[in-house]
Enzyme design. Sequence first.
Site, PDB file in Angstrom:
ATOM      1  N   ASP A 113       0.879  -1.157   0.000  1.00  0.00           N
ATOM      2  CA  ASP A 113       0.000   0.000   0.000  1.00  0.00           C
ATOM      3  C   ASP A 113       0.929   1.224   0.000  1.00  0.00           C
ATOM      4  OD1 ASP A 113      -2.356   1.631   0.464  1.00  0.00           O
ATOM      5  OD2 ASP A 113      -1.606   1.859   2.514  1.00  0.00           O
ATOM      6  N   ASP A 141      -0.195   5.067   0.750  1.00  0.00           N
ATOM      7  CA  ASP A 141      -0.492   6.076   1.776  1.00  0.00           C
ATOM      8  C   ASP A 141      -0.420   5.466   3.183  1.00  0.00           C
ATOM      9  OD1 ASP A 141      -1.115   8.038  -0.179  1.00  0.00           O
ATOM     10  OD2 ASP A 141      -3.149   7.273  -0.370  1.00  0.00           O
TER      11      ASP A 141
END
Length: 210
Positions: free
Chosen positions: A9, A11
């Site tokens: 991922d 963010d």
Amino acid sequence: MNCKGIIFDLDGVICSTDKYHYLAWKQMADSIGVYFDENINNRLRGVSRMESLEIILEKYNGNLSQEEKQELAEKKNEIYRELLKQMTTKDLTKEVKETLDKLRGSGKKLAIGSSSKNAKFILRQIGLGDYFDAVSDGTNITKSKPAPEVFIKAAEYLALNSEECLVVEDAKAGIIAAHDGGFKSAGIGEAAVSEFVTYPLETFSDLLKI
Ligand code: BG6
Ligand code: MG
């Protein structure tokens, strides 16, 4: 770690853009007088922009048309992109970069699996524009996390199966997406306490201990 690929991922995992999401949503929420705090912000992790807006509007007294909602989401994105413009290679920590390099050095394929439509812009800002073997993001999916689509696409781009990849996440929605897609997962922050997480991590470099 016996996986062949790792899907990160972006963010809140590779860089701290989660704090900019918070600041931009807070400014948008204040402009319409709706209550917003860090707890609500945590529910937005991994969730698409429009779905995030709907969560924020749970506390809004009034009705907004689809067009008005679109405008609010765009306003938030403009504020967010202004904050992103200030990001530089200094926003990539030594810990994250060294860990990525070591994982790559041990032969792993590395990909991004992010719900964000700003993912490629952020990667360029922090100097990782050409770093990953594949980028699956908000521009190539129809459903955001907790749907597993973004990770399934990332694995496809790496020419690997779900069972051959590990997903690294900071969002509970991301851990559910990994689980439902047949991936093992490593969780940091609130994702570390998800009931579906395979490897809870205290810090990013703990990936090297798996
Ligand atoms: C995810 C974030 O990575 O991207 C969410 O965790 C965000 O909070 C989503 O809503 C969509 O991002 P963007 O940049 O397309 O608005
Ligand atoms: Mg995240």
